[in-house]
Design an enzyme around this catalytic site. Structure first.
Site, mmCIF file in Angstrom:
data_model
loop_
_atom_site.group_PDB
_atom_site.id
_atom_site.type_symbol
_atom_site.label_atom_id
_atom_site.label_comp_id
_atom_site.label_asym_id
_atom_site.label_seq_id
_atom_site.Cartn_x
_atom_site.Cartn_y
_atom_site.Cartn_z
ATOM 1 N N ASP A 196 0.855 -1.173 0.000
ATOM 2 C CA ASP A 196 0.000 0.000 0.000
ATOM 3 C C ASP A 196 0.898 1.232 0.000
ATOM 4 O O ASP A 196 2.102 1.132 0.232
ATOM 5 C CB ASP A 196 -0.908 -0.024 1.226
ATOM 6 N N ASP A 212 -6.492 -5.216 3.250
ATOM 7 C CA ASP A 212 -5.287 -5.898 2.778
ATOM 8 C C ASP A 212 -5.253 -7.376 3.160
ATOM 9 O O ASP A 212 -4.439 -8.130 2.639
ATOM 10 C CB ASP A 212 -4.032 -5.231 3.360
#
Length: 889
Positions: free
Chosen positions: A349, A622
């Site tokens: 990310d 995630d």
């Protein structure tokens, strides 16, 4: 007896399940009475009472293994099983000395293996405790002051008042008493991956399957969105998850690391199964003594078996985990170390990894771009009153208001309801009531495109106008200008609610009035550019997979030197099928506006392309991608489900820390490969030498027992390999298991050592032994022949040990050993110990037991010359090997 124990277990499980089933119909007050608690929570004394009564919140799947069980587990590898089989055969052929040595070797390997396994298990437990998962409960201090407290998960007790929000792992079996848009996944229990909405109301009817009760949540599930309050009904082994774990001994999935070890093991086993019978037949034919040939073949099979491999692997992994912890990298699963080192693509990310993770609110602007405190006030009320997982932008808004000393903003309001954030809507809403006017207001905050899609009007200087296409485009253009400068933009809208019971749903987020937007800045880390360059030098390509918008992502990625020429949005990913995406992911390094499912798809396609993929994340969005990656990486500040999905935890969210962990992972794997390849080539070379001796010598070049002792000394000296230094070039690129590569290594370097074994044969048979005993072997008396054979076998024993030991230093590095690359002091000491012990044995009573004798000083002078030329030839072969295959190990 077994039936009785099983019956008691089933009866206890039934009682707990029945208690949970009955709780579904109880009102909150009745349920609190049942557990002896109030909404104010337990006191510390009451907590201890509950813990003594119902146990700790710890899952214990099985009792601690006994020594016998540990030994059994330690010998369940192919090498130990082969050795024990050979020991049984030796027993029936009355070769008791061989039985003793083989059992000693297996026992030594097992003891070392068990010791290291216990150490590594303890190390992993200690390291995992550094990354502790906490839960939020209501507890009372001794002074009867009630407050919400963060406590470690294992301190939870039956009856606790528990608060849950998005990203949490359900820590126990819980009856919900209050919820708001509360969705959980129960795939660990039911196998169903789709989120299920749960409620806090008592049920009117009894449920048939308690897993289907919509007011219960269970240990092992995780919260997708929303918030809830519940009462703990069962903890630890008494939970549904705990009962399943006790009753079903689930077979663990074979990891890539275990597959690699198994493939390597089979290479050794195949070579042994081919070579040992050949040695047996040739010696039987040429020597005429088939029993002796059989015993010799067994010793050769033992010589080919790297029985210390399991122990060497355990030591390497445990040492690697401890070294990585010093570099702020915590290993939850030891086998993940190899995948960590083999990783060639890191998906990450953007926020907090590439950026500083210090989001600050810079601007609060109306629809025409003018500063407006009203936007700040609405943003604050939305962020302050939402009960879900507060992200960095929520915290930035609250922090900014604190700095401006405007905390009295919320004094005139009270929260009525909310709609939590989810990754499809990309927004969240709260309903607040103005205490003074008794009017209700819906305030929504979210991504600017999604906000415009639900707004029909816009407000400027308290004048409401229609949100037409021109005004929409003006707002979007202004926001895009901020995006291009690296600002993240959130829209703020509101709507007055006129009804008296303003409980809302997603359908109410429409025909709203857009007030303006908030602009946040999270600058890139100064270290990121250097970290990306270093990772690239180590063969790790970084790809950014973010849910943020394209302009902000491009700006940040440009700033840190990432290639944004090939750029892709989530909607473009969605339009591709798997085959098309599989091609695209190779060229694109930056993806933006991705949903959690799209992140997972990208990781899966990279994996299909043959990459070892790491995924680094810290949010609930995630978790899915981390599970499908070869190695999931998270940070200790991540949400519970992200930490649970990860096998590697960073104590610092920084790519520089990651680079240190990757390097340590590669060191660990390289030292494992050193033992495997060097031992394989050395043992294979000995087999060639034995074949040559079988054809030309009138006796065995070494007695079976002598071979076993030789192998034992060599293996002990190899136990220092985990502490060896690793050359920089071995760390520069990812490494994978390659069983074929091991076979090539054996074929190249095994026969190299055989050349000098054969030269030693010739020198001993035609030179030194005839010189000492005054004649050739054929001309000597039977008594002198025995002494001749003893000196010959002693000479080859010493030469074989010296060459085997020196080759460790020759093949541990691509450079010139001792000059360009030095082994660690532990490895130097270990190999020197092996040489000294092996050289002195013939001069001791042990040597007499082994039918050995002293060799003249002339032999050692010649041996030094042999070692020098052996090292020269090995260096030449090494040069050509590297030239052909690009690497040595």
């Amino acid at each position: 007896m077994v039936k009785k124990i099983l019956g008691l277990f089933m009866q206890q499980a039934f009682v707990v399940e029945e208690k949970i089933r009955q709780s579904t119909k109880l009102a909150t007050s009745d349920l609190l009475r049942e557990v002896g608690n109030t909404l104010n929570g337990y006191t510390s004394n009451e907590v201890e009472t509950q813990r003594e009564r119902f146990g700790e919140n710890v899952l214990i799947h099985k009792k601690e293994a006994s020594i016998a069980q540990l030994i059994f587990e330690s010998i369940k590898n192919p090498f130990s099983l082969v050795l024990l089989t050979l020991a049984v055969i030796s027993f029936f052929t009355k070769d008791y000395a061989a039985v003793t040595i083989i059992v000693l070797m297996v026992t030594l390997s097992s003891i070392l293996g068990i010791t290291q396994e216990l150490k590594s298990t303890k190390a992993v437990e200690q390291l995992t405790e550094m990354v502790e998962t906490t839960v939020t409960v209501q507890r009372k201090e001794d002074l009867e002051v009630s407050s919400r407290q963060e406590i470690p998960m294992d301190e939870l007790v039956v009856g606790d008042i528990l608060y849950l929000s998005a990203g949490d792992i359900i820590p126990a079996d819980v009856r919900l008493i209050q919820t708001k848009d509360f969705f959980v996944t129960q795939s660990s229990l039911t196998g169903e991956s789709e989120p299920i909405e749960k409620y806090g109301d008592a049920l009117n009817e009894e449920v048939k399957q308690i897993l289907e009760a919509n007011n219960l949540v269970f240990m092992g599930s995780n919260v997708v969105s929303g918030s809830a309050t519940g009462i703990v009904l069962a903890v630890g082994n008494e939970t549904m998850f705990g009962n399943i774990a006790k009753s079903l001994q689930e077979k663990s999935t074979v990891t890539n690391f275990e597959k690699g070890i198994n493939s390597v093991s089979m290479v050794f086993v195949r070579f042994m199964l081919i070579m040992a019978p050949i040695v047996f037949v040739m010696n039987g034919i040429t020597k005429g003594n088939w029993l002796e040939a059989f015993l010799f073949a067994i010793s050769i099979a033992v010589g080919l078996t790297p029985e210390m491999l399991p122990m060497i692997v355990s030591v390497n992994l445990a040492k690697g985990a401890m070294e990585m912890s010093k570099k702020k990298v915590i290993v939850k699963k030891l086998n993940a170390i190899q995948n960590f080192g083999a990783m060639d693509i890191l998906c990450t990310d953007k926020t907090g990894t590439i950026t500083q993770d210090k989001v600050t609110l810079k601007y609060y602007l109306n629809i025409h771009g003018d500063a407006d405190d009203r936007i700040l006030r609405h943003g604050f009320l939305n962020s302050y009153y939402q009960t879900g997982l507060k992200n960095l932008m929520d915290l930035a808004i609250i922090s900014h208001v604190d700095e401006l000393e405007q905390k009295d903003l919320f004094n005139n309001y009270r929260k009525i309801d909310e709609i939590p954030f989810d990754f499809n809507r990309r927004r969240m809403s709260v309903v607040v009531e103005n205490i003074n006017t008794e009017k209700y207001q819906l305030i929504t905050k979210g991504a600017i495109e999604e906000m415009i899609s639900i707004c029909s009007h816009a407000e400027y200087n308290e004048v409401v106008e229609e949100l037409n296409d021109n005004l929409k485009q003006e707002i979007l253009n202004r926001c895009y200008e901020y995006n291009e400068k690296g600002f993240r933009v959130l829209g703020i809208a509101h709507k007055k609610l006129d009804f008296t019971s303003p409980l809302i749903s997603v359908e109410d987020e429409r025909e709203m009035v857009l007030l303006g937007f908030l602009a946040f800045f999270d600058p890139p880390k100064e270290s990121t550019k250097d970290a990306l360059q270093i990772l690239n030098e180590y063969g790790v390509r970084v790809k950014v997979l973010t849910g943020d918008n394209d302009a902000v992502t491009k700006y940040i990625c440009n700033e840190v030197g990432l290639n944004v020429q090939n750029f892709m949005l989530g909607e473009q990913v969605e339009a591709l099928n798997d085959e098309e995406l599989q091609l695209v992911v190779e060229d694109v390094d930056v993806f933006a506006k991705l949903s959690p499912a799209q992140k997972t798809r990208i990781v899966q396609q990279l994996h299909k392309n043959g990459h070892t993929v790491g995924f680094m994340g810290d949010g609930i969005n995630d978790a899915s991608a981390m599970k499908v990656a070869d190695v999931g990486i998270s940070v200790d500040s991540a949400v519970d489900i992200a930490k649970e999905s990860a096998s590697i935890i960073l104590l610092e969210k920084d790519l520089m820390v990651l680079e240190k962990g990757v390097v340590e992972g590669r060191k660990t794997f390289t030292n494992i490969l050193k033992y495997i390849k060097i031992t394989a080539s050395s043992n294979f070379g000995n087999m060639f030498s034995v074949l040559a001796a079988s054809v030309f010598l009138p006796f065995l070049p070494m007695m079976p027992l002598q071979i076993l002792i030789l192998n034992l000394i060599y293996d002990i000296s190899c136990t220092a390999i985990p502490w060896d230094n690793v050359d920089e070039e071995y760390l520069k690129e990812p490494r994978q298991w390659d069983a074929k590569g091991i076979s090539k290594f054996m074929v190249y370097f095994g026969p190299t050592s055989s050349i000098f074994d054969i030269i030693t044969y010739l020198i001993l048979f035609f030179g030194i032994c005839p010189l000492v005993f005054g004649g050739s072997y054929g001309s000597l008396s039977p008594e002198m022949k025995i002494l001749f054979i003893s000196m010959f076998q002693t000479g080859w024993f010493i030469e074989s040990l010296w060459t085997q030991t020196f080759v460790i230093h020759m093949l541990r590095t691509q450079k010139i050993p001792f000059i360009q690359s030095r082994a660690s002091l532990k490895l130097i000491g270990g190999t020197l110990f092996g040489i000294v012990v092996g050289t002195l044995i013939p001069m001791t009573f042990v040597g007499k037991i082994l039918d050995m004798t002293s060799v003249p000083a002339l032999f050692f002078a010649i041996l030094i010359v042999i070692i020098i030329f052996y090292n020269i030839l090995t260096s030449c072969v090494k040069y050509f090997y590297i030239k052909k295959y690009s690497r040595l190990l």
